[in-house]
Design an enzyme around this catalytic site. Sequence first.
Site, PDB file in Angstrom:
ATOM      1  N   GLY A  65       0.835  -1.199   0.000  1.00 38.47           N
ATOM      2  CA  GLY A  65       0.000   0.000   0.000  1.00 38.47           C
ATOM      3  C   GLY A  65       0.863   1.239   0.000  1.00 38.47           C
ATOM      4  O   GLY A  65       1.949   1.235  -0.588  1.00 38.47           O
ATOM      5  N   GLU A  66       0.376   2.313   0.627  1.00 43.47           N
ATOM      6  CA  GLU A  66       1.062   3.613   0.737  1.00 43.47           C
ATOM      7  C   GLU A  66       1.560   4.129  -0.610  1.00 43.47           C
ATOM      8  O   GLU A  66       2.569   4.833  -0.682  1.00 43.47           O
ATOM      9  CB  GLU A  66       2.185   3.582   1.800  1.00 43.47           C
ATOM     10  CG  GLU A  66       3.407   2.755   1.477  1.00 43.47           C
ATOM     11  CD  GLU A  66       4.475   2.781   2.601  1.00 43.47           C
ATOM     12  OE1 GLU A  66       4.122   2.576   3.774  1.00 43.47           O
ATOM     13  OE2 GLU A  66       5.663   2.981   2.287  1.00 43.47           O
ATOM     14  N   ALA A  67       0.850   3.783  -1.688  1.00 44.66           N
ATOM     15  CA  ALA A  67       1.188   4.230  -3.049  1.00 44.66           C
ATOM     16  C   ALA A  67       2.537   3.709  -3.527  1.00 44.66           C
ATOM     17  O   ALA A  67       3.104   4.238  -4.487  1.00 44.66           O
ATOM     18  CB  ALA A  67       1.131   5.756  -3.181  1.00 44.66           C
TER      19      ALA A  67
END
Lengths: 251, 251
Positions: free
Chosen positions: B217-219
């Site tokens: 996640g977290e781009a």
Amino acid sequence: MAGAQMVQNFIAGGAAVNQLCKAIDADLRVYEMALDRPTADFTAEPAMSEADCALAMAYGMMAVEPGVDVIALGEMGIGNTAAAAALCAGLFGGVAVDWVGPGTGVAGAALARKIAVVDEALRRHRHAASDPFDVLRRLGGRELAAIAGAVIAARRARVPVVLDGYACTAAAAVLFAADPRAIDHCIVAHRSAEPGHARLLARIGKTPLLDLGMRLGEASGATLALAILKSALACHTGMATFAEAGVSGKS
Amino acid sequence: MAGAQMVQNFIAGGAAVNQLCKAIDADLRVYEMALDRPTADFTAEPAMSEADCALAMAYGMMAVEPGVDVIALGEMGIGNTAAAAALCAGLFGGVAVDWVGPGTGVAGAALARKIAVVDEALRRHRHAASDPFDVLRRLGGRELAAIAGAVIAARRARVPVVLDGYACTAAAAVLFAADPRAIDHCIVAHRSAEPGHARLLARIGKTPLLDLGMRLGEASGATLALAILKSALACHTGMATFAEAGVSGKS
């Protein structure tokens, strides 16, 4: 001679790989493999003498310069997906149709001719070849021999290798056929749109990093994959640990 | 509160996405979505009021700043793969087990509990939800609403969007469910290891650029995919034509 013009384009900075090297901050080296002295017609005789093949391998070995972090290998050769297909069939079995694809866009009668030529070469050399390096000499080309040489030199220098598409992987597969451990230091950059590549990857047990339908060669996929490697390395070296970040365990 | 600590780590520069932004020369913006004011328990009531959901969407819209070339969206939220799974089931049908996966590593009894919670939320809201945005309000979270808002704002500003993994794509899928054309400007960066993501990608008809088993996640995946986009753009703008390179036709 489209080959020489394309080499000139690499030197002039107009090819895809030039833009990729700029975008990714990689250095490009172009090795011209005696374009004025073509290899022999492999339907009639071995493409290279032993001396010529060894010379090309030694030339490729020089690509692993001192201080190199990682080396992305690729090639540009007119018609060399035919040589790659012949090499794969010579190393791993099967007939031409199992390994030949459209290359730069061959179709219809021209594709049938490509398949027939590769089958002819296989009939001539398959049973005469004594080992994988002899298969390379008989069915390969100088650029493929040079890539095999570079993969060997990189292994000795403990430099990781990123392999480009079908022709480049076929060259490294010569070493795999001799000893599967010989290409443990190689990552395959991408799955080429050339259909033989997927078959070859399955045979040598390598999973490519990218699968973007690329088919240009000239190390374009390998260079692009360097961006992934650089990013992974940046995470590995720059990230805080849970303790450093004060994160109190996984949720 | 691991969430607040992780946001602090983004700001301190210790997270994966910080290293990726540095490696790829992208700017990072961190939007903190009222971590001190959790959304409601979605097994009992809608996660957000209409006003709260609209506020989160408006906050996300602000991410599309003037002059932005491309925007890579992502999220960090504790437990938000459960919200993403509920959202997908609410939008596209199926039960929890079709859409729930291990997230950050849930297994065994904890995974069974995650599935049960999502099914409970679906029972409570599925038939009450009036449209995709109402599904988002009931089953989503503020970060997912913010992403949906950013995707809308980017479309209005003609800015291409790169979507990260499962939660981010689920947020964009709210817009797809309202009108499939609403995410035509979105590229999916990568296929997450979270199994629901592949199902969701098939449902919305998007092919991811990368498939590297990422699940952070977290781009992180979206930022990595920017490297591919930048390279493609470098080729598009920098390459010589055949005529410029003096190459005499394809071989």
